[in-house]
Motif scaffolding. Structure first.
Motif, mmCIF file in Angstrom:
data_model
loop_
_atom_site.group_PDB
_atom_site.id
_atom_site.type_symbol
_atom_site.label_atom_id
_atom_site.label_comp_id
_atom_site.label_asym_id
_atom_site.label_seq_id
_atom_site.Cartn_x
_atom_site.Cartn_y
_atom_site.Cartn_z
ATOM 1 N N GLY A 12 -18.404 0.373 5.559
ATOM 2 C CA GLY A 12 -19.779 0.438 5.093
ATOM 3 C C GLY A 12 -19.877 1.204 3.780
ATOM 4 N N HIS A 13 -18.825 1.813 3.368
ATOM 5 C CA HIS A 13 -18.843 2.569 2.114
ATOM 6 C C HIS A 13 -17.433 2.501 1.526
ATOM 7 C CE1 HIS A 13 -20.371 6.453 -0.034
ATOM 8 N NE2 HIS A 13 -20.223 5.422 -0.836
ATOM 9 N N SER A 14 -17.179 1.444 0.751
ATOM 10 C CA SER A 14 -15.805 1.280 0.271
ATOM 11 C C SER A 14 -15.736 1.305 -1.257
ATOM 12 C CB SER A 14 -15.192 0.008 0.843
ATOM 13 O OG SER A 14 -16.116 -1.033 0.788
ATOM 14 N N PHE A 15 -14.536 1.382 -1.773
ATOM 15 C CA PHE A 15 -14.334 1.474 -3.220
ATOM 16 C C PHE A 15 -14.667 0.156 -3.900
ATOM 17 C CE2 PHE A 15 -11.229 4.629 -1.624
ATOM 18 C CZ PHE A 15 -11.720 5.737 -2.285
ATOM 19 N N PRO A 16 -15.097 0.222 -5.156
ATOM 20 C CA PRO A 16 -15.263 -1.035 -5.894
ATOM 21 C C PRO A 16 -13.897 -1.725 -6.029
ATOM 22 C CG PRO A 16 -15.451 0.873 -7.363
ATOM 23 C CD PRO A 16 -15.385 1.397 -5.960
ATOM 24 N N THR A 17 -13.926 -3.040 -6.165
ATOM 25 C CA THR A 17 -12.642 -3.766 -6.198
ATOM 26 C C THR A 17 -11.788 -3.347 -7.396
ATOM 27 O OG1 THR A 17 -13.873 -5.523 -7.209
ATOM 28 C CG2 THR A 17 -13.253 -5.838 -4.899
ATOM 29 N N LYS A 18 -12.430 -2.796 -8.421
ATOM 30 C CA LYS A 18 -11.624 -2.448 -9.599
ATOM 31 C C LYS A 18 -10.639 -1.292 -9.333
ATOM 32 C CE LYS A 18 -15.167 0.216 -11.864
ATOM 33 N NZ LYS A 18 -16.143 0.309 -12.856
ATOM 34 N N VAL A 19 -10.792 -0.614 -8.159
ATOM 35 C CA VAL A 19 -9.801 0.406 -7.821
ATOM 36 C C VAL A 19 -8.413 -0.236 -7.781
ATOM 37 C CG1 VAL A 19 -9.973 0.250 -5.278
ATOM 38 C CG2 VAL A 19 -9.294 2.382 -6.317
ATOM 39 N N ASN A 20 -8.353 -1.479 -7.349
ATOM 40 C CA ASN A 20 -7.059 -2.182 -7.300
ATOM 41 C C ASN A 20 -6.561 -2.510 -8.706
ATOM 42 O OD1 ASN A 20 -6.943 -2.231 -4.476
ATOM 43 N ND2 ASN A 20 -8.412 -3.912 -4.458
ATOM 44 N N ASP A 21 -7.501 -2.813 -9.621
ATOM 45 C CA ASP A 21 -7.083 -3.105 -11.001
ATOM 46 C C ASP A 21 -6.473 -1.860 -11.645
ATOM 47 O OD1 ASP A 21 -8.277 -5.467 -10.500
ATOM 48 O OD2 ASP A 21 -10.161 -4.964 -11.532
ATOM 49 N N ILE A 22 -7.040 -0.723 -11.295
ATOM 50 C CA ILE A 22 -6.554 0.513 -11.930
ATOM 51 C C ILE A 22 -5.177 0.890 -11.405
ATOM 52 C CG2 ILE A 22 -6.995 2.990 -12.204
ATOM 53 C CD1 ILE A 22 -9.962 2.344 -11.972
ATOM 54 N N PHE A 23 -5.038 0.878 -10.069
ATOM 55 C CA PHE A 23 -3.782 1.392 -9.499
ATOM 56 C C PHE A 23 -2.814 0.280 -9.072
ATOM 57 C CE2 PHE A 23 -6.903 4.813 -8.943
ATOM 58 C CZ PHE A 23 -6.236 5.836 -9.591
ATOM 59 N N LEU A 24 -3.206 -0.958 -9.275
ATOM 60 C CA LEU A 24 -2.382 -2.134 -8.931
ATOM 61 C C LEU A 24 -1.850 -1.987 -7.499
ATOM 62 C CD1 LEU A 24 -0.660 -2.390 -12.400
ATOM 63 C CD2 LEU A 24 -2.651 -3.682 -11.569
ATOM 64 N N SER A 25 -0.549 -2.127 -7.317
ATOM 65 C CA SER A 25 -0.072 -2.050 -5.927
ATOM 66 C C SER A 25 0.199 -0.608 -5.504
ATOM 67 C CB SER A 25 1.204 -2.874 -5.774
ATOM 68 O OG SER A 25 2.161 -2.357 -6.671
ATOM 69 N N ASN A 26 0.038 0.321 -6.456
ATOM 70 C CA ASN A 26 0.389 1.714 -6.146
ATOM 71 C C ASN A 26 -0.778 2.450 -5.500
ATOM 72 O OD1 ASN A 26 2.823 1.214 -7.340
ATOM 73 N ND2 ASN A 26 2.145 1.973 -9.339
ATOM 74 N N ILE A 27 -1.360 1.858 -4.497
ATOM 75 C CA ILE A 27 -2.529 2.496 -3.903
ATOM 76 C C ILE A 27 -2.357 2.603 -2.393
ATOM 77 C CG2 ILE A 27 -3.799 0.287 -3.912
ATOM 78 C CD1 ILE A 27 -6.301 2.034 -4.458
ATOM 79 N N LEU A 28 -2.490 3.828 -1.920
ATOM 80 C CA LEU A 28 -2.371 4.067 -0.492
ATOM 81 C C LEU A 28 -3.791 4.353 -0.004
ATOM 82 C CD1 LEU A 28 0.338 6.461 0.972
ATOM 83 C CD2 LEU A 28 -1.709 5.719 2.172
ATOM 84 N N LYS A 29 -4.433 3.302 0.490
ATOM 85 C CA LYS A 29 -5.870 3.419 0.811
ATOM 86 C C LYS A 29 -6.052 3.366 2.323
ATOM 87 C CE LYS A 29 -8.415 -0.074 -0.444
ATOM 88 N NZ LYS A 29 -9.100 -0.998 -1.312
ATOM 89 N N ILE A 30 -6.813 4.305 2.856
ATOM 90 C CA ILE A 30 -7.084 4.269 4.299
ATOM 91 C C ILE A 30 -8.576 4.045 4.511
ATOM 92 C CG2 ILE A 30 -6.858 5.446 6.516
ATOM 93 C CD1 ILE A 30 -4.527 6.952 5.506
ATOM 94 N N ASN A 31 -8.851 3.080 5.368
ATOM 95 C CA ASN A 31 -10.241 2.760 5.693
ATOM 96 C C ASN A 31 -10.543 3.335 7.077
ATOM 97 O OD1 ASN A 31 -12.557 1.250 6.612
ATOM 98 N ND2 ASN A 31 -12.242 0.024 4.755
#
Ligand code: S6P
Length: 609
Positions: free
Chosen positions: A440-459
């Motif tokens: 219900g409160h997630s990051f904008p999709t551009k977070v993936n553009d910034i960090f590409l595959s180097n993102i460890l995201k927990i929902n």
């Protein structure tokens, strides 16, 4: 959920250290964990899996009904949590002239600081004045840098406590010492026991009472064990409390920043949260509520380590940076920034690391940190903690060998993250992100553009309740981040070759606990007597071939002061003992082998002559 095989191996290993006499006479917090015996030879994925298993032991229930050890979920521990939570509730309902003091040394003091700030913030939300205060041995500078010596002073502990509580009539004192060992905390507990009209002492640690440290404390008439025994006599009348479940040996022997710090956070946050809920929303403090709280933290463990592959990727990158003489930088926001600064500062005493190897910075720096003494940046460059300091001092020389890890949540200013990341990416492609969002409160999709595959995201699943429950979410993010950062910094140093088996062999012997640990390591690997180990340690420490009368008879405190000046003391002593060579020959031999693990291994298997 862990697979059956993993469950099985975990309980088998736990039984090994739980068996009577395992590594006797070492207390559990100083023992070596059978699960991590080969961690020094593991790759990033295996390192994280071993840490996952070791951390899972924090939440392990009683294995046998008559087990010699109490665990986090044991009935007596839950009962004590309930009683102390009721004391917190009583203070919050009538806070006039009351104080809740959290105190400890090293990591325990840093957790004390973190919790004191968090719960004062919750009070502010309820228009209540702060009731919490923290004490860390060595003062605020110890929040950011290693200050191991003040841990040895009971009188300093008592004096600071007295000053903190001037004018208070009712103080709940929570003394944290994972090993039931810090003289600083012993002095404070003793002070409380002598002033029970005002103070109710609570001792938090992770050894059974009979394993509390029993050596004489320099210039003081009691041992830690004797203080603990006085407290045991008062449990019945509830004039004192002891919270000491066993959580198993650390993955890196004695490194209580890991499980010890975690268990401190889980225990204390659980009891404080329940005390607050009772005071602010009249919820009952009962057995079930406590179990629910601890289970929520256990779930954080499962969720965090479900990202094992991603986490191993970051460990590998950080390890590569350290191997190539590069650096690891944490850029965090709010309390996750604090978690980064804490993790980085602990690498110095734990791994004998250079303070510049792994460093933490947080958005807003000291104004966000909210420590008692305010801005400490005039104390030296290692006290520059603001993102702005990173931009001014680090960014210009940042390179491909460095790893930069962004740590933020969906509640932080994403534009700020983006702006900083853009600048960092101009200097290194090794940019990673650890971030937390909830449904219900997630990051904008551009977070993936910034960090590409180097993102460890927990929902995460958001809390259902009131505003205080959203604080609980943040506490869980903090714990999850702690596990990840501990894995990154520990894993990176293992990959750099700083660990031998599961021992940090190049430790600095800057206080009496570390001094004893060092001699214990020498005994373990060379089979020498205590006295032989101590003599070799002192020769290496003073860099002499023969000890003078004065050196041989001086008090441990003189040796621990001198220890700050010497490098590779324990490895040198080990080579001396193992090969019978001189101190200067041992130093020369070690200088030819820059990787400590390889040097030690070569010496112990007599490959290197
Ligand atoms: C441990 C850390 C140390 C300890 C400190 C207090 O990884 O480096 O600074 O936190 O020695 O230990 P204890 O047992 O009193 O909590």
């Amino acid at each position: 959920m862990p697979g059956q095989q993993e469950q099985h191996s975990r309980s088998r290993a736990a039984q090994e250290w739980e068996s009577p006499g395992y590594e006797s006479p070492l207390p559990v917090t100083e023992q070596s964990n059978p699960l991590s015996r080969d961690i020094d030879r593991a790759g990033p994925g295996q390192i994280v899996r071993v840490l996952q298993e070791c951390d899972a032991e924090v939440f392990q229930g009683d294995l046998e009904p008559d087990s010699q050890y109490k665990r986090l979920y044991s009935e007596s521990v839950v009962q004590t949590l309930k009683k102390v939570a009721e004391r917190v509730n009583a203070i919050l309902k009538d806070p006039e002239d009351c104080l809740i003091v959290l105190s400890g040394c090293g990591t325990s003091g840093r957790i004390a600081f973190l919790l004191s700030n968090t719960f004062n913030r919750i009070l502010a939300r309820h228009q209540q004045r702060p009731v919490y205060s923290y004490i860390i041995a060595g003062g605020d500078r110890a929040l950011l840098t290693s200050q191991e010596a003040p841990e040895d002073s009971p009188s300093l502990g008592a004096q600071v406590l007295k000053e903190t509580c001037v004018g208070k009539k009712n103080v709940l004192f929570i003394g944290i010492t994972c090993g039931l060992s810090a003289p600083f905390v012993a002095g404070q507990l003793d002070f409380c026991l002598n002033n029970l009209d005002t103070f109710t002492p609570v001792l938090v640690g992770f050894n059974p009472a009979h394993m509390a440290r029993n050596e004489p404390i320099h210039g003081w008439p009691h041992t830690f064990r004797q203080v603990t025994e006085r407290m045991l006599d008062m449990l019945e009348t509830q004039r004192a409390f002891i919270l000491n479940p066993v959580v198993g040996p650390e993955a890196i022997s004695g490194s209580s920043r890991m499980k010890g710090g975690t268990a401190t956070k889980v225990l204390l946050e659980s009891l404080l949260l329940l005390g607050h809920r009772a005071a602010h929303t009249h919820r009952e403090i009962n057995h079930q509520a406590i179990l629910d709280c601890i289970r929520a933290y256990e779930r954080v463990h499962e969720i965090t380590y479900s990202k094992i592959e991603d986490l191993a990727g970051v460990v590998g990158k950080a390890g590569m940076s350290l191997q190539k003489q590069g650096h690891v930088y944490y850029l965090g926001w709010r309390t996750l920034g604090v978690m980064g600064i804490i993790d980085a500062s602990e690498c110095v005493p734990t791994f004998g690391a250079d303070p510049w190897d792994i460093r933490g910075f947080m958005s807003g720096g000291f104004s966000e940190m909210n420590n008692k003494d305010g801005n400490l940046s005039s104390l030296g460059p290692e006290f520059s903690i603001d993102h702005k300091d990173f931009m001014d001092n680090i960014l210009p020389s940042l390179g491909e060998h460095d790893t930069v890890i962004f740590i933020f949540t969906v509640d932080d200013d994403f534009g700020d993250v983006e702006k900083l990341a853009d600048q960092v990416k101009l200097k290194t492609s090794n940019v990673q992100a650890i971030c937390h969002e909830h449904r219900g409160h997630s990051f904008p999709t551009k977070v993936n553009d910034i960090f590409l595959s180097n993102i460890l995201k927990i929902n995460w699943i958001p809390p259902a309740g009131d505003a205080d429950d959203s604080f609980f979410m943040r506490l869980q993010w903090e714990l999850s981040t702690k596990w990840m950062l501990n894995a990154i910094s520990t894993g990176a140093h293992i990959l750099k070759g700083k660990v031998y088996k599961n021992y940090m062999i190049d430790l600095k012997v800057t206080n009496s606990k570390l001094y004893r640990r060092a001699i214990g390591i020498l005994q373990r690997f060379t089979g020498c007597s205590w006295m032989q180990g101590e003599r070799a340690l002192l020769k290496a420490l003073y860099r002499v071939e023969e000890l003078s009368e004065e050196m041989a008879t001086a008090d441990v405190s003189r040796h621990t002061r001198a220890a700050n000046m010497s490098d590779r003391v324990v490895p040198t002593a080990l080579v001396v003992l193992q090969t019978g060579c001189s101190v200067s020959q041992a130093q020369a031999q070690l200088s030819e082998c820059p990787v400590i693990r390889d040097a030690v291994e070569a010496c112990l298997t007599s490959v290197c002559h």
